[in-house]
Design an enzyme around this catalytic site. Sequence first.
Site, PDB file in Angstrom:
ATOM      1  CG  ASP A  46      -0.375   0.075   2.605  1.00 23.80           C
ATOM      2  OD1 ASP A  46       0.929  -0.080   2.690  1.00 23.80           O
ATOM      3  OD2 ASP A  46      -1.132   0.160   3.493  1.00 23.80           O
ATOM      4  CB  SER A  47       4.613   1.713  -0.124  1.00 24.05           C
ATOM      5  OG  SER A  47       4.772   0.514  -0.862  1.00 24.05           O
ATOM      6  CG  ASP A  85       0.250  -3.986   1.922  1.00 20.10           C
ATOM      7  OD1 ASP A  85       0.133  -4.673   3.277  1.00 20.10           O
ATOM      8  OD2 ASP A  85       1.166  -2.912   2.073  1.00 20.10           O
ATOM      9  CE  LYS A 115       3.014  -5.571   4.260  1.00 14.69           C
ATOM     10  NZ  LYS A 115       2.391  -4.457   4.850  1.00 14.69           N
ATOM     11  CD  GLU A 117       0.320  -1.508   8.065  1.00 14.44           C
ATOM     12  OE1 GLU A 117      -0.067  -0.818   8.820  1.00 14.44           O
ATOM     13  OE2 GLU A 117       0.862  -0.983   6.859  1.00 14.44           O
ATOM     14  CD  GLU A 184       7.620  -0.291   7.904  1.00 18.21           C
ATOM     15  OE1 GLU A 184       6.442  -0.814   7.598  1.00 18.21           O
ATOM     16  OE2 GLU A 184       7.729   0.931   7.647  1.00 18.21           O
TER      17      GLU A 184
HETATM   18  O1  KIV Z   1       3.528  -1.181   1.812  1.00 23.60           O
HETATM   19  C1  KIV Z   1       4.550  -1.508   1.710  1.00 23.60           C
HETATM   20  O2  KIV Z   1       5.637  -1.341   0.834  1.00 23.60           O
HETATM   21  C2  KIV Z   1       5.116  -2.254   2.999  1.00 23.60           C
HETATM   22  C3  KIV Z   1       6.439  -2.226   2.980  1.00 23.60           C
HETATM   23  C4  KIV Z   1       7.240  -1.129   3.626  1.00 23.60           C
HETATM   24  C5  KIV Z   1       6.835  -3.452   4.275  1.00 23.60           C
HETATM   25  O3  KIV Z   1       4.290  -2.340   3.770  1.00 23.60           O
END
Ligand code: KIV
Length: 279
Positions: A46-47, A85, A115, A117, A184
């Site tokens: 989600d970056s 994500d 993934k 959080e 992280e």
């Molecule tokens: O969204 C992302 O790129 C991340 C990484 C920084 C682990 O969660």
Amino acid sequence: MTEKKTWPRMQEMKEAGEKIVMITAYDYASATMAQNAGVDFILVGDSLGNVVQGCDNTLPVTVDEIIYHSKMVRRGAPDTCVVGDMPFGSYEVTIEEGVRNAIRMMKEGGCDGVKLEGGIERAPLIKALTEASVPVMAHIGMTPQKIAQMGGFKVQGKSVEAAQKLIDAAKELEAAGAVQVLMECVPAPLATKITESLHVPTIGIGAGAGCDGQVLVWYDLAGMYDKFCPKFVKKYAEAGKMITNAMAEYVSEVKGGQFPDDAHSFALKNADEILPRLY
Ligand code: KIV
């Protein structure tokens, strides 16, 4: 073509002491480069909210956007494990909604898993996802989707209580079914201790060399994103500067009439005959 790294294969890599390499990618081109570079798996992070969309944080990213980008990544890296994500708001309200969204990311986006959080509070969701055949990477430590609550990006686990909370979360999430744990901004000695206390692989970002693997945002490592550069980022290239210089040369050549030259144009045979007949 290298052998596709599946989740069980990455488990074997931990057991054999082989480092695991993860990188983010958001489109066909970056996924192709990542696969050709030999990464073990790709995160459609989600970056993308920061580096692709130019937002100040990751909160606005949606499930549809992760699916949209995952499809491109899947096409660019058919032989690489792709992790989607789960964006903010896609799994916090109910477990059913989280499972439904994760399944969409696998069915529609072509992801090999997701993934998400959070700490110990995510154990019931991870259990439900695992029962629904969705491989889950748990993301603990600094979790950017909690930016409003955390009040900024800070290293986590710096007191005995905070460190113990992270160890407990990692173990609980592993017991719930997480196939990997991403950490992280966790102090290196603590991340090493957590790695040693888990059976599943750990992936670090700002968590030191003791993790089983590492992940970086590809825009960061390539020098393509200047707005913010955390201490843990190593820039392996200055691609942003290189591309800006290339674009500036193009601007100058177009304005100066050097581009396009004959080598980049199509000739018209018999132009002397054809052109005079046109009106
Ligand atoms: O969204 C992302 O790129 C991340 C990484 C920084 C682990 O969660």
